[in-house]
Every structure is written in structure tokens, then in C-alpha cells.
Design a protein around this motif. Structure first.
Motif, PDB file in Angstrom:
ATOM      1  N   UNK A  52       6.511  12.985  -0.615  1.00 39.92           N
ATOM      2  CA  UNK A  52       6.835  13.655   0.642  1.00 39.92           C
ATOM      3  C   UNK A  52       5.871  13.315   1.768  1.00 39.92           C
ATOM      4  N   UNK A  53       4.951  12.405   1.527  1.00 42.88           N
ATOM      5  CA  UNK A  53       3.981  12.009   2.534  1.00 42.88           C
ATOM      6  C   UNK A  53       3.206  10.801   2.045  1.00 42.88           C
ATOM      7  N   UNK A  56      12.099   6.363 -14.745  1.00 41.18           N
ATOM      8  CA  UNK A  56      11.718   7.310 -13.698  1.00 41.18           C
ATOM      9  C   UNK A  56      10.939   6.530 -12.654  1.00 41.18           C
ATOM     10  N   UNK A  57      11.491   6.481 -11.462  1.00 45.66           N
ATOM     11  CA  UNK A  57      10.854   5.725 -10.390  1.00 45.66           C
ATOM     12  C   UNK A  57      10.126   6.664  -9.435  1.00 45.66           C
ATOM     13  N   UNK A  58       8.865   6.348  -9.178  1.00 45.60           N
ATOM     14  CA  UNK A  58       8.059   7.077  -8.200  1.00 45.60           C
ATOM     15  C   UNK A  58       8.191   6.336  -6.875  1.00 45.60           C
ATOM     16  N   UNK A  59       8.987   6.904  -5.989  1.00 39.95           N
ATOM     17  CA  UNK A  59       9.296   6.237  -4.730  1.00 39.95           C
ATOM     18  C   UNK A  59       8.310   6.633  -3.648  1.00 39.95           C
ATOM     19  N   UNK A  60       7.923   5.666  -2.849  1.00 33.93           N
ATOM     20  CA  UNK A  60       7.152   5.980  -1.653  1.00 33.93           C
ATOM     21  C   UNK A  60       7.996   6.894  -0.769  1.00 33.93           C
ATOM     22  N   UNK A  61       7.346   7.622   0.127  1.00 34.95           N
ATOM     23  CA  UNK A  61       8.055   8.618   0.934  1.00 34.95           C
ATOM     24  C   UNK A  61       9.064   7.964   1.874  1.00 34.95           C
ATOM     25  N   UNK A  62       8.769   6.754   2.384  1.00 29.58           N
ATOM     26  CA  UNK A  62       9.728   6.034   3.240  1.00 29.58           C
ATOM     27  C   UNK A  62      10.513   5.071   2.351  1.00 29.58           C
ATOM     28  N   UNK A 105       0.828  -1.208   0.000  1.00 30.06           N
ATOM     29  CA  UNK A 105       0.000   0.000   0.000  1.00 30.06           C
ATOM     30  C   UNK A 105       0.863   1.259   0.000  1.00 30.06           C
ATOM     31  N   UNK A 106       2.007   1.190   0.658  1.00 28.91           N
ATOM     32  CA  UNK A 106       2.867   2.364   0.753  1.00 28.91           C
ATOM     33  C   UNK A 106       3.587   2.648  -0.562  1.00 28.91           C
ATOM     34  N   UNK A 107       3.756   1.633  -1.422  1.00 32.99           N
ATOM     35  CA  UNK A 107       4.534   1.856  -2.646  1.00 32.99           C
ATOM     36  C   UNK A 107       3.675   1.990  -3.909  1.00 32.99           C
ATOM     37  N   UNK A 108       2.443   1.499  -3.876  1.00 32.59           N
ATOM     38  CA  UNK A 108       1.622   1.458  -5.089  1.00 32.59           C
ATOM     39  C   UNK A 108       0.700   2.662  -5.185  1.00 32.59           C
ATOM     40  N   UNK A 109       0.349   3.004  -6.425  1.00 33.49           N
ATOM     41  CA  UNK A 109      -0.663   4.032  -6.681  1.00 33.49           C
ATOM     42  C   UNK A 109      -1.775   3.379  -7.485  1.00 33.49           C
ATOM     43  N   UNK A 110      -2.867   4.095  -7.703  1.00 33.69           N
ATOM     44  CA  UNK A 110      -3.926   3.563  -8.561  1.00 33.69           C
ATOM     45  C   UNK A 110      -3.634   3.950 -10.008  1.00 33.69           C
ATOM     46  N   UNK A 111      -4.164   3.149 -10.913  1.00 32.47           N
ATOM     47  CA  UNK A 111      -4.024   3.476 -12.328  1.00 32.47           C
ATOM     48  C   UNK A 111      -4.643   4.827 -12.637  1.00 32.47           C
ATOM     49  N   UNK A 112      -5.819   5.085 -12.087  1.00 30.24           N
ATOM     50  CA  UNK A 112      -6.499   6.357 -12.351  1.00 30.24           C
ATOM     51  C   UNK A 112      -5.653   7.544 -11.911  1.00 30.24           C
ATOM     52  N   UNK A 113      -5.029   7.447 -10.746  1.00 27.20           N
ATOM     53  CA  UNK A 113      -4.199   8.555 -10.261  1.00 27.20           C
ATOM     54  C   UNK A 113      -2.988   8.776 -11.160  1.00 27.20           C
ATOM     55  N   UNK A 114      -2.351   7.684 -11.581  1.00 26.32           N
ATOM     56  CA  UNK A 114      -1.169   7.824 -12.426  1.00 26.32           C
ATOM     57  C   UNK A 114      -1.532   8.369 -13.799  1.00 26.32           C
ATOM     58  N   UNK A 115      -2.514   7.781 -14.440  1.00 28.06           N
ATOM     59  CA  UNK A 115      -2.833   8.169 -15.811  1.00 28.06           C
ATOM     60  C   UNK A 115      -3.402   9.574 -15.871  1.00 28.06           C
ATOM     61  N   UNK A 116      -4.130   9.987 -14.838  1.00 33.29           N
ATOM     62  CA  UNK A 116      -4.662  11.351 -14.788  1.00 33.29           C
ATOM     63  C   UNK A 116      -3.530  12.365 -14.660  1.00 33.29           C
TER      64      UNK A 116
END
Length: 503
Positions: free
Chosen positions: A474-475, A444-450, A362-373
């Protein structure tokens, strides 16, 4: 599912709820069972006070994991008031629950508040160190881990946390040595190579037959397998044991190594294999075996064969996916006059079932909708690289086309061939990041904040992969960093005018 749902025994409901929460990650069902167990407990039986407190603590844990932080904290506070003698153990529990739910700042505050009035413990010191490491303050975390280790030198979780914090803080040699002492994290112990002596830095390699085996995630193997040629150069006979997803890619990249499937090593040992094996070694131990002493591009290298790119794809497979990419673009019905940038996207790790792994995912993943938007509209051709269940998220998308060739992908070799035909990859922290990095493709890697230890506390680059650029959240919310990635992509496309990208 109705596990334990019709029982009138509080103890059985408690056990059922614990199973649902920890193994199935069904927090809603677990919470309902915990509440029913509490309801069934007699109010006038002093012998059941401890059981009631345990059930309430587990209910609070479940609510915390389900994102109901306020309700969970209220129950913890109630438990503290009712059980003041158990304050330290409850503080240990509360802080770890906050950590697993993604609230390290709050966990650190709970521990520090307790330490002003109560006794410390190895677990509290460990949890405070963990909180600081997740806040990307790894150097500041180390003194707390050192105190915890001094008090409890053989506690595996404390030692492991100390190891990854050393690594994240850049104290690579110490960290690798301690990291190599962990118990291998395997999905099953039914492999006879686990009974072999474990290879160490001090062991002689020349003339030894060694099984290097997959441990932890696919990304760990993709990152650390680079040191296999160095082991071979030291005179060892290497056997590489990997899952089916990696089998062909490893065979292609290391043709002089005996690459085998993990299942070839199922217990008992086959009577057909009479060879003597001297050592077994998890693949993530390879930097320790190769005596890596610092995290710099120079220090990480062990000869040309360990330098990026160190994974390879046959031309005929790359060409096949080149044709598939062209056909996919043509099918979108919007073929531009000039070749546009081709960008692969990944928004999620693989689905997990164990509660602890679910929390980490949960801390590392995003939703498809959030990314594609955040990324679209974009003057580029987008390609799906998402595998597994989360690939289904594409089905409802009606915006800019995302070309999906994953039905033609059978394993990581095919994924690598597809990536070789792209100009760049945008992904959360998954094995695809390691695959693209090992191939030398911009990622390009989208890293979780931790951030994971291998990416350090800060910075946009990593010596592990010269072609990586790290975008750090950042959060808990990925919203701001996704917007940053979207804007950066548009700027990069405008500046590069469809030329191959650097980072």
C-alpha cells in the motif's frame, strides 16, 4: 571510480556525472561530480547561467534517485525561483523525477499546482496520467493521456504510457493495439529478424514463416508464449527465438515448433539459412495477434493448449529434482515425521544497470532479510528460487534453513522442475511468478504498490494465472504486506495440514 574527478572543466564534469548517474546508477559519485562542477563555474559569467541551472537540476535528480528527497526538492525550488521563465519545463522535470523515485502522489500534486497558474503541455499531461496510473487510478488517468496524445500523437513515451494504462484499466483490445506499436525493447539491434515486416492482427497467417522473438523480460515471454499453438493452428510456420535460459523449456513445451537461440539470428544472416521469412513479431505482441478482447479467463484462452498449465517439464528432470529436494531436507537435520509443505521464495528481480531500470527494480524488490524475517519461523520447508547476484544474500542467514539447490539449476527448465516439486511459491513480481503460474503451481505474488499493468489496479486474483494470489503493498514500504503474507502462510499451513495448496 574517479571518472572526471580530476578535471577542472565544469562542462566535462557535468557530462561525466550524467554518465555515472544514468548508465552506472552511481548516484553518490554523480552527485559529487555535479557539486564540483557547480563549484568550478564562475559566478560572474551570465553566459553560464543556463549551464548552472542544468547542473543543479541534474544534481537534484541524482539526489532524488538516491532517496534524498528533501534536499532534491530544495534545489528544484531554488531553480524555480531563479528561472521563472522555465517553470513549465522544470515542472515537467520535477514531476518525472518524483515518479521515477516512487512518489506519484507528490508528482500529481506538483503538476496540479502548476496547472492552476501555468500552461499545460503534453509532457505534463503524460506525467499526471502516469502518476494516477501508478496510484492504481487507471480509469482516472486515461483522460489526461488522451489529451496528451491529441497534442503529441507521435511521442513514443506518451503512446506507450497510454497503452499500458488502457491495459491496466481493462480496456484490453484498445490497449493491445496501441501496445503493439511500440518500438521493441531489445538489448541489441544486431538481429536480422528486426528488419522483417512486423506482424499485425490483419496479416494472413496461413503459409507464412514467422519469427516470434524474446523482447523485454523473461516473464513477458513466459506469459505470452501460450498463444504460439494458436498461431500454428492458423497454418503458420513458427520459429521461436529465445535466450539460452528459455531454450530447453521452450523446446520441451512446444516440440512441434522450431525453437532457436537469439544468437542464431545475429546480423548478417547466415548463408546456410536460405528460407524465406515473411514476418517478425515480438512475443509480447501475441495477445494482439490472437485477437484477445478482454481480460477474463475465458477470453484469454485460445484453445486448450493456451490454458494453464501450458509449460511442461519431462518426468525424468522432475524426478531428479524430487530426489534433490528430499536430500536437501534431510541435510537440514530436522526431518519431520510427516511431509511438510515445500515453499519456494524469491525476494528480488535481477540486478539492473540502467538508471531507469534500477529505479523500477527498487520498487518491486525486497531484501532477503525483510522477507525471511516476515515468513519465519514457519512449519514448512523453505527452498531458494533466487538466482543471480542476490542469491548471495543467503550466505549470512543463520535462522530457519533455506534449502538452496540453485547450483543444480542451469536454466528455466531446471527451475521449472524444481518448482514442480514444491507446493507453492512466494515471490516478488519476477519471471518466477510467471513460470510458476504457467506450470499451474500455486504462487503468492508480493506486488509493488504501483502494480504492473498485467495485474490491474486491485484484486487478489488474475485471469492470466488461475493459481496466483496477489498481495499488494500500500506504499513504498513492503513491511506491512510482508507481515500479511507471513500471517497468511501460517494460517494456510494450519488449515491445510500439509495438503497441496489452492489459492
Amino acid at each position: 571510480m574517479n571518472v572526471g574527478g580530476k578535471s577542472d572543466r565544469a562542462d566535462l564534469l557535468f557530462a561525466s556525472a550524467t554518465i555515472m548517474g544514468s548508465l552506472a546508477s552511481r548516484h553518490d559519485i554523480a552527485a559529487a561530480l555535479f557539486r564540483k562542477a557547480l563549484h568550478l563555474l564562475p559566478r560572474d559569467n551570465p553566459q553560464l547561467v543556463k549551464l548552472a541551472a542544468d547542473i543543479k537540476t541534474s544534481l537534484a535528480d541524482t539526489l532524488m534517485a538516491d532517496g534524498k528527497v528533501g534536499e532534491a526538492l530544495s534545489i528544484y525550488k531554488e531553480n524555480l525561483a531563479e528561472q521563472p521563465a522555465d517553470g513549465m519545463s522544470l515542472c515537467e522535470h520535477i514531476s518525472m523525477s518524483l515518479l521515477e523515485a516512487g512518489y506519484p502522489l507528490e508528482a500529481a500534486e506538483v503538476i496540479r499546482t502548476w496547472m492552476k497558474v501555468g500552461a499545460s503541455s503534453p509532457i505534463l499531461l503524460n506525467n499526471l496520467g502516469c502518476a494516477l496510473q501508478r496510484l492504481n487510478q487507471s480509469a482516472e488517468a486515461l483522460p489526461y493521456y488522451e489529451k496528451a496524445v491529441a497534442l503529441s500523437p507521435y511521442h513514443p513515451d506518451i503512446s506507450f504510457g497510454y497503452a499500458i494504462t488502457l491495459l491496466k484499466a481493462g480496456r484490453i483490445q484498445e490497449g493491445l493495439r496501441l501496445y503493439s506499436r511500440r518500438t521493441p525493447s531489445m538489448s541489441t539491434n544486431n538481429y536480422w529478424f528486426l528488419d522483417l515486416p512486423r506482424l499485425t492482427e490483419e496479416d494472413e497467417l496461413k503459409g507464412k514463416r514467422i519469427v516470434f522473438y524474446q523482447e523485454q523480460g523473461l516473464g513477458d515471454t513466459l506469459q505470452f508464449v501460450r498463444y504460439i499453438p494458436w498461431v500454428v493452428s492458423m497454418g503458420a510456420e513458427v520459429v521461436l527465438a529465445v535466450p539460452p535460459q528459455l531454450f530447453r523449456l521452450m523446446q520441451t513445451s512446444y516440440p512441434d515448433v522450431d525453437v532457436r537461440l537469439m544468437t542464431d539470428f545475429n546480423t548478417p544472416k547466415s548463408s546456410e539459412d536460405e528460407r524465406v521469412y515473411h514476418y517478425g513479431c515480438p512475443i509480447p505482441d501475441l495477445p494482439y495477434i490472437a485477437r484477445v478482447k478482454a481480460i477474463t479467463e475465458h477470453d484469454l484462452a485460445r484453445g486448450e493448449e493456451s490454458e494453464v498449465p501450458y509449460l511442461h517439464v519431462p518426468d525424468e528432470i522432475t524426478d531428479r529434482f524430487s530426489a534433490l529436494c528430499d536430500l536437501g531436507i534431510e541435510k537440514t537435520g530436522a526431518v519431520p515425521d510427516k511431509r511438510r509443505l515445500r515453499i519456494g521464495i524469491v525476494w528480488s528481480g535481477d540486478r539492473r544497470k540502467n538508471a531507469k531500470d534500477v529505479a523500477a527494480d527498487k520498487r518491486r524488490s525486497v531484501t532477503f532479510d525483510d522477507l525471511i524475517t516476515a515468513l519465519t519461523p514457519l512449519d514448512a520447508d523453505l527452498f531458494n528460487l533466487q538466482f543471480g547476484d542476490r542469491r548471495q544474500d543467503l550466505a549470512e542467514w543463520k535462522g530457519q534453513p533455506v534449502i538452496d539447490l540453485m547450483s543444480d539449476v542451469g536454466d528455466m527448465l531446471d527451475t521449472a522442475a524444481l518448482i514442480k516439486n514444491l507446493d507453492m511459491v512466494v515471490s516478488v513480481d519476477t519471471s518466477v511468478v510467471h513460470l510458476a503460474g504457467a506450470l499451474g503451481v500455486p504462487v503468492w505474488m508480493i506486488s509493488r504498490w504501483d502494480a504492473c499493468w498485467r495485474w490491474g489496479d486491485r484484486g487478489e486474483t488474475s485471469p492470466w494465472y488461475p493459481t496466483i494470489k496477489i498481495f499488494r503493498a500500500n506504499g513504498l514500504s513492503f513491511g506491512p504486506v510482508l507481515s500479511q503474507v507471513g500471517e497468511a502462510l501460517k494460517d494456510t499451513i494450519a488449515l491445510n495440514d500439509a495438503e497441496p495448496l489452492g489459492v
